[in-house]
Design a protein around this motif. Structure first.
Motif, mmCIF file in Angstrom:
data_model
loop_
_atom_site.group_PDB
_atom_site.id
_atom_site.type_symbol
_atom_site.label_atom_id
_atom_site.label_comp_id
_atom_site.label_asym_id
_atom_site.label_seq_id
_atom_site.Cartn_x
_atom_site.Cartn_y
_atom_site.Cartn_z
ATOM 1 N N ILE A 1 -7.148 -0.769 -1.381
ATOM 2 C CA ILE A 1 -6.783 -1.587 -0.231
ATOM 3 C C ILE A 1 -7.984 -1.957 0.630
ATOM 4 O O ILE A 1 -8.001 -2.998 1.287
ATOM 5 C CB ILE A 1 -5.729 -0.857 0.621
ATOM 6 N N SER B 1 -3.160 13.386 4.280
ATOM 7 C CA SER B 1 -2.217 13.352 3.164
ATOM 8 C C SER B 1 -2.042 14.733 2.541
ATOM 9 O O SER B 1 -0.917 15.141 2.224
ATOM 10 C CB SER B 1 -2.706 12.360 2.106
ATOM 11 N N ALA C 1 -3.745 10.517 -4.549
ATOM 12 C CA ALA C 1 -3.004 9.263 -4.364
ATOM 13 C C ALA C 1 -3.544 8.473 -3.176
ATOM 14 O O ALA C 1 -3.691 7.252 -3.228
ATOM 15 C CB ALA C 1 -1.518 9.555 -4.180
ATOM 16 N N ARG C 2 -3.850 9.170 -2.073
ATOM 17 C CA ARG C 2 -4.387 8.488 -0.887
ATOM 18 C C ARG C 2 -5.776 7.936 -1.151
ATOM 19 O O ARG C 2 -6.107 6.820 -0.704
ATOM 20 C CB ARG C 2 -4.413 9.443 0.300
ATOM 21 N N THR D 1 -5.329 4.761 -3.262
ATOM 22 C CA THR D 1 -4.740 3.665 -2.485
ATOM 23 C C THR D 1 -5.747 3.092 -1.496
ATOM 24 O O THR D 1 -5.883 1.869 -1.369
ATOM 25 C CB THR D 1 -3.493 4.160 -1.730
ATOM 26 N N SER E 1 2.373 6.684 -6.718
ATOM 27 C CA SER E 1 1.267 7.443 -7.316
ATOM 28 C C SER E 1 1.430 8.928 -7.041
ATOM 29 O O SER E 1 1.211 9.766 -7.931
ATOM 30 C CB SER E 1 -0.081 6.962 -6.768
ATOM 31 N N TYR E 2 1.815 9.270 -5.810
ATOM 32 C CA TYR E 2 2.010 10.681 -5.462
ATOM 33 C C TYR E 2 3.070 11.331 -6.342
ATOM 34 O O TYR E 2 2.850 12.404 -6.909
ATOM 35 C CB TYR E 2 2.403 10.814 -3.997
ATOM 36 N N LEU F 1 2.425 1.755 -3.482
ATOM 37 C CA LEU F 1 1.425 2.302 -4.401
ATOM 38 C C LEU F 1 1.178 3.780 -4.126
ATOM 39 O O LEU F 1 1.120 4.601 -5.056
ATOM 40 C CB LEU F 1 0.119 1.510 -4.264
ATOM 41 N N TYR F 2 1.057 4.141 -2.860
ATOM 42 C CA TYR F 2 0.759 5.519 -2.472
ATOM 43 C C TYR F 2 1.877 6.488 -2.856
ATOM 44 O O TYR F 2 1.646 7.505 -3.509
ATOM 45 C CB TYR F 2 0.501 5.560 -0.967
ATOM 46 N N ALA G 1 0.832 -1.209 0.000
ATOM 47 C CA ALA G 1 0.000 0.000 0.000
ATOM 48 C C ALA G 1 0.862 1.252 0.000
ATOM 49 O O ALA G 1 0.552 2.239 -0.689
ATOM 50 C CB ALA G 1 -0.928 -0.012 1.215
ATOM 51 N N THR G 2 1.943 1.242 0.773
ATOM 52 C CA THR G 2 2.835 2.394 0.827
ATOM 53 C C THR G 2 3.543 2.593 -0.498
ATOM 54 O O THR G 2 3.715 3.734 -0.958
ATOM 55 C CB THR G 2 3.876 2.197 1.956
#
Length: 340
Positions: free
Chosen positions: A150, A201, A142-143, A146, A116-117, A112-113, A109-110
């Motif tokens: 998830i 975020s 991004a958050r 994600t 993406s950011y 991906l986040y 998850a991190t």
């Protein structure tokens, strides 16, 4: 070849940051939960484990919970005393109890986040210029993405914790849930997650980029560490009321899944109103200091490790680019010599 980094290299940098953060922050949360367990009256129901990267809903009821380390009797006078006694009597590995679910879910998850950011921020800056609002927008989007991806996985994992289930049984449970309540049932708990994590975020990335610009020294690791710590603290204070609400809703959801009765309302704003009515405005800021003590360092460790990883890959690409240029020059010189 340019000296910027590829999306794959961004993923590797964020993965290393997530692993480092998990390894360093998990012992703090294990100690916190063990300290809480020696005084809490409802530890045999459900608790929320959070190590700075991701929340994990765990069950410990009727003496059959999987998290046996949580139910061990604690005779600790404080954080340092707990660390010493856990290490002495249970082994140092006990400080990393609960690390497995982090590595399985929080790390992807991190990755991906953060990837993406960075990708969103780069595209927005190339189109609209380098303004401080772009990090906030990129962080929020991004958050959201994600959390949306998830959320069903979190619900599946929560159901698997209620009792030992095979993957076929999990699939059957999910199928029944979708048939009874529709596809939306897979995103139960998504709203409180979004209400807390997206503003966090946005405030975090806005503050981080602003503070990093204001710091004048050149040490990238220290600059990222200080900026990440301060930005994480600011975002934590601002979003803490929604964190209180989200925690209560997650625990209520877990107890519902595990078949334990819960008096907590399942509506986000009803939970917030319930907290204010029972505990006053101070209630929505309960637990702020422990959360600050965990989230600030976690943000600092994560972002400084991530920036360090990106710098490594930039330098690596730069060296590769120089080598390619030198090779091209050598080939050109050889061709010229042959012609003459």
């Amino acid at each position: 070849m340019g000296t910027d980094i590829t999306p794959t290299q961004q993923m590797l940098a964020s993965c290393s940051g997530a692993v480092v953060t998990s390894l360093l922050v998990t012992p703090l949360d294990v100690v916190k939960i063990r300290l809480q367990s020696q005084t809490a009256a409802n530890v045999n129901k459900c608790f929320l484990y959070c190590n700075g990267l991701m929340d994990h809903l765990c069950v410990c009821m009727n003496g059959n919970g999987k998290e046996k380390w949580y139910r061990r009797p604690g005779q600790f006078s404080g954080t340092f005393d707990a660390m010493i006694k856990i290490t002495r009597y249970e082994g140092i590995s006990s400080l990393w109890s609960g690390l497995s679910p982090t590595l399985v879910m929080a790390v992807p998850a991190t990755v991906l986040y953060f990837t993406s950011y960075d990708q969103l921020k780069s595209r927005l800056q190339s189109r609209y210029g380098n303004t401080l609002f772009i990090p906030a927008i990129a962080g929020g989007v991004a958050r959201t993405g994600t959390a949306t991806i998830i959320s069903p996985l979190e619900l599946i994992r929560t159901k698997m914790q209620s009792r030992p289930l095979t993957y076929q049984e999990v699939a059957s449970v999910i199928r029944q849930s979708v048939q009874q309540s529709g596809l939306r049932s897979l995103w139960t708990g998504w709203v409180p997650t979004i209400l807390r994590d997206v503003p966090f975020s946005m405030f975090y990335w806005f503050s981080y980029e602003l503070i990093k610009q204001k710091l004048s020294f050149d040490n990238l690791f220290l600059k990222s560490f200080l900026s990440g710590f301060t930005a994480g603290a600011i975002a934590t204070v601002i979003t803490h009321p929604m964190d209180v609400t989200k925690t209560r809703r997650q625990i209520a959801l877990g107890e519902k899944v595990f078949g334990v009765s819960s008096s907590t309302p399942m509506n986000t704003f009803a939970v917030l109103r319930d907290v204010v009515n029972n505990n006053g405005l101070r209630g929505i800021f309960s637990g702020l200091l422990p959360r600050l003590a965990k989230i600030g360092p976690a943000c600092a460790i994560m972002i400084s490790s991530y920036e360090f990883g990106k710098r490594f890959f930039r330098d690596y690409n730069h060296i590769g680019s120089l080598n390619n240029d030198n090779n091209s020059d050598n080939v050109g010189a050889l061709n010229k010599s042959f012609k003459t």
